[in-house]
Design a protein around this motif. Sequence first.
Motif, PDB file in Angstrom:
ATOM      1  N   ALA A  86       6.411   2.616   0.170  1.00  0.00           N
ATOM      2  CA  ALA A  86       5.729   1.629   0.800  1.00  0.00           C
ATOM      3  C   ALA A  86       4.072   0.848   0.349  1.00  0.00           C
ATOM      4  O   ALA A  86       3.732   0.708   0.744  1.00  0.00           O
ATOM      5  N   PHE A  88       1.341  -0.816  -1.663  1.00  0.00           N
ATOM      6  CA  PHE A  88       1.621  -2.036  -2.475  1.00  0.00           C
ATOM      7  C   PHE A  88       2.088  -2.091  -3.978  1.00  0.00           C
ATOM      8  O   PHE A  88       1.029  -1.630  -4.681  1.00  0.00           O
ATOM      9  N   PRO A  89       3.302  -2.865  -4.132  1.00  0.00           N
ATOM     10  CA  PRO A  89       3.674  -2.830  -5.993  1.00  0.00           C
ATOM     11  C   PRO A  89       1.820  -3.486  -6.630  1.00  0.00           C
ATOM     12  O   PRO A  89       2.311  -3.290  -7.665  1.00  0.00           O
ATOM     13  N   TRP A  90       1.718  -4.616  -5.959  1.00  0.00           N
ATOM     14  CA  TRP A  90       0.623  -5.264  -6.593  1.00  0.00           C
ATOM     15  C   TRP A  90      -0.901  -4.585  -6.716  1.00  0.00           C
ATOM     16  O   TRP A  90      -1.720  -5.388  -7.233  1.00  0.00           O
ATOM     17  N   LYS A  91      -1.320  -3.509  -5.873  1.00  0.00           N
ATOM     18  CA  LYS A  91      -2.214  -2.914  -6.359  1.00  0.00           C
ATOM     19  C   LYS A  91      -2.229  -1.562  -7.208  1.00  0.00           C
ATOM     20  O   LYS A  91      -1.210  -1.031  -7.378  1.00  0.00           O
ATOM     21  N   PHE A  99      -6.566   0.056   0.211  1.00  0.00           N
ATOM     22  CA  PHE A  99      -7.366  -0.982   1.210  1.00  0.00           C
ATOM     23  C   PHE A  99      -7.039  -0.956   2.192  1.00  0.00           C
ATOM     24  O   PHE A  99      -8.013  -1.738   3.413  1.00  0.00           O
ATOM     25  N   TYR A 131      -0.269   0.471 -12.056  1.00  0.00           N
ATOM     26  CA  TYR A 131       0.858   0.047 -10.470  1.00  0.00           C
ATOM     27  C   TYR A 131       1.937   1.229 -10.358  1.00  0.00           C
ATOM     28  O   TYR A 131       2.294   2.093 -11.310  1.00  0.00           O
ATOM     29  N   HIS A 133       4.881   0.556 -10.143  1.00  0.00           N
ATOM     30  CA  HIS A 133       6.372   1.013 -10.650  1.00  0.00           C
ATOM     31  C   HIS A 133       5.768   2.206 -12.431  1.00  0.00           C
ATOM     32  O   HIS A 133       7.117   2.222 -12.608  1.00  0.00           O
TER      33      HIS A 133
ATOM     34  N   ILE B 169      10.433  -9.607   1.485  1.00  0.00           N
ATOM     35  CA  ILE B 169       8.576  -8.834   0.995  1.00  0.00           C
ATOM     36  C   ILE B 169       9.616  -7.510   1.523  1.00  0.00           C
ATOM     37  O   ILE B 169      10.280  -7.524   3.326  1.00  0.00           O
ATOM     38  N   ILE B 173       6.638  -2.269   3.849  1.00  0.00           N
ATOM     39  CA  ILE B 173       5.387  -2.757   3.043  1.00  0.00           C
ATOM     40  C   ILE B 173       4.211  -3.529   4.412  1.00  0.00           C
ATOM     41  O   ILE B 173       3.172  -3.423   4.417  1.00  0.00           O
ATOM     42  N   ALA B 186      -7.030 -11.071   5.309  1.00  0.00           N
ATOM     43  CA  ALA B 186      -6.676 -10.041   4.414  1.00  0.00           C
ATOM     44  C   ALA B 186      -4.892  -9.989   3.592  1.00  0.00           C
ATOM     45  O   ALA B 186      -4.307  -9.832   2.934  1.00  0.00           O
ATOM     46  N   ASP B 190      -3.416 -10.439   0.581  1.00  0.00           N
ATOM     47  CA  ASP B 190      -2.809  -9.001  -0.116  1.00  0.00           C
ATOM     48  C   ASP B 190      -1.880  -9.215   0.088  1.00  0.00           C
ATOM     49  O   ASP B 190      -1.121  -7.963  -0.743  1.00  0.00           O
ATOM     50  N   VAL B 191      -1.246  -9.694   1.627  1.00  0.00           N
ATOM     51  CA  VAL B 191       0.089  -8.688   1.631  1.00  0.00           C
ATOM     52  C   VAL B 191       1.370  -9.363   1.013  1.00  0.00           C
ATOM     53  O   VAL B 191       2.093  -9.706   0.173  1.00  0.00           O
ATOM     54  N   PRO B 194       0.805 -11.717  -2.734  1.00  0.00           N
ATOM     55  CA  PRO B 194       1.594 -10.969  -3.549  1.00  0.00           C
ATOM     56  C   PRO B 194       2.644 -10.464  -4.059  1.00  0.00           C
ATOM     57  O   PRO B 194       3.335 -11.211  -4.621  1.00  0.00           O
ATOM     58  N   GLY B 195       3.126 -10.353  -2.048  1.00  0.00           N
ATOM     59  CA  GLY B 195       4.428  -9.972  -1.943  1.00  0.00           C
ATOM     60  C   GLY B 195       5.444 -11.418  -2.664  1.00  0.00           C
ATOM     61  O   GLY B 195       7.092 -10.829  -2.347  1.00  0.00           O
ATOM     62  N   PRO B 270       0.323  -8.891 -13.102  1.00  0.00           N
ATOM     63  CA  PRO B 270      -0.518  -8.204 -14.106  1.00  0.00           C
ATOM     64  C   PRO B 270       0.304  -6.670 -13.909  1.00  0.00           C
ATOM     65  O   PRO B 270       1.191  -6.395 -14.060  1.00  0.00           O
ATOM     66  N   TRP B 271       0.754  -6.701 -12.062  1.00  0.00           N
ATOM     67  CA  TRP B 271       1.513  -5.645 -12.180  1.00  0.00           C
ATOM     68  C   TRP B 271       2.722  -5.819 -12.904  1.00  0.00           C
ATOM     69  O   TRP B 271       3.424  -4.384 -13.032  1.00  0.00           O
ATOM     70  N   ARG B 272       3.336  -6.811 -12.953  1.00  0.00           N
ATOM     71  CA  ARG B 272       4.634  -6.464 -13.076  1.00  0.00           C
ATOM     72  C   ARG B 272       4.965  -6.395 -15.197  1.00  0.00           C
ATOM     73  O   ARG B 272       5.741  -5.964 -15.331  1.00  0.00           O
TER      74      ARG B 272
END
Lengths: 265, 274
Positions: A86, A88-91, A99, A131, A133, B169, B173, B186, B190-191, B194-195, B270-272
Amino acid sequence: MADIVLDGVSRVFGHGDKRFVALDKVSYTVADNEFVAVVGPSGCGKTTCMRMAAGLEFPTSGTCKVGGKIVDRPGPDRAVVFQQFALFPWKTVQQNIDFGLRSLNVPRSEAGDRIAASIKLMGLEGYEAAYPHQLSGGMQQRVAIARAYVLNPQVLLMDEPFGALDAQTRTVMQEELLRVGRINPRTVMFITHAVEEAVYLADRVIVMTRRPGRIKETIDVKPVRLAEKWDNYERIEDVMDLESFVHLRTRIWRLLREQHDPADH
Amino acid sequence: MRALTFLLLESGAGMTGADSGKTRLVVGGATIAGLIAAWYIASTTGAIPKLDFPSPEQFVAAARQVVVEPGFADGLLFDHLLHSVKIILLGFFAATAIGVPLGLWMGWSRTAEALINPIFLLIRPIPALAWIPLAIVWLGLDDAAKVMVLWFAAFVPSVINSYTGVRSIDRPIIEASRMLGIGRMAVITDVIVPGALPSIFTGLRLSLQGCLTALVAAELLGAILGLGKVLYQAGLDIYPAMILVGMVAVALTGFVLTALLDVVESRSMPWRKR
Ligand SMILES: Nc1ncnc2c1ncn2[C@@H]1O[C@H](COP(=O)(O)OP(=O)(O)O)[C@@H](O)[C@H]1O
Ligand SMILES: [Mg+2]
């Protein structure tokens, strides 16, 4: 004081035909700074118990208290390491760990130190900007644990945290967890279905049964660990070779085997 | 045609990861070049009658007419393009600026869902083009009427996909953010956002596509300027070369706008990236 007390906890899921009792009057205590491992066949309600302590699930009857207070919501005083990580994939790794501290309003300079310390503890140096992933399952698990540790929680709830790891990483993580626990003892509820892991890590092992979920037996490991001086051994395999270890492991195995009800099949 | 197939197989063989992008570019270019060659041959040999489908020369002549001078349907291509793109962007942003937050809110709050969903279920099955008569009655043949039609075309997919974005989501998470004690604001920034972002962008791409379709349809009904007007006028004049130029212009517009959206998308997530 941060003890976990489950008192006559039952949990019923579903209605009508689908109604079933997942937990049936389960009572147990994890004392302050005690490490308790919970083992049992899958579906016996281990996760449900832990989620109650976390405040993510509630008893149908009975009470669940942490530190003397009835649990009514989740919070950073009871850090959870989820079975599915769990993250956060974007962090990034750093942001994931940070966080929780942001929401606790920890001063930035202190937060920086704490994050650095937990990154070092979990051997995540050099991965701060990665990240999730981009990391292996083992590394992601370390991040999840670092995210929990950095909160400096009174209570740590871990749901099969090493379940997805390969045997080697798993061993390293177990040794690490024991080492960290000696430096910084916490109240830990540790769910696993690996018996050896439970005996190696825990002060006490709770064995559960299925349908309905109940406690079968509680095994005290700590007295044996102290008497047989397990802590003198650096490596997990040396401890696992000890007669006292094998004896406890076999006892728990038997308890689990006994419930293999042929009527199930 | 056999030569082309051979070419495709030839350049595709032995493709490795590193240069597969380059190879695809080459193959794609070759395909288009082959098509144009086939088109040229077919029209010079008379395999395609020039009255039904323009020859490459006719196409170039029509393109020159509308791009450089003297123009077509009361303007140069640039004027038409500018006008159409302006309406597309107006409709797109007006719709998604409301649709995305609304979808997110419906995904997050059961109350919002219960409140808004009935209205949304009524609007949803109405094709955007079915709003055209009402738009004309209310707003005339103005740009405002077109923006209204585009608004409906872009609104529906942006709501639906933002909504499903939130719903998809992973539960753990959300639970992790509750466990960490994250505040309401937040959690949203932040969740939730982006999710839902990958799905939001799926919605935006559909919205953009919907805008393009609705624009051409709306402009076919009457416009002062615009790509749809070029197509309409060329149709009235029975001018196949100009029809083709108009279609190519619409395709290129769609291509460029989608490419821009793709850039925004990869910048926002950017995380992708690998
Ligand atoms: N939210 C839920 N709704 C319905 N059934 C559930 C829910 N959560 C858990 N269960 C059921 O309760 C039983 C115990 O689940 P769980 O606590 O996850 O077991 P364990 O962690 O020991 O494998 C299982 O049969 C599971 O399917
Ligand atoms: Mg479980």
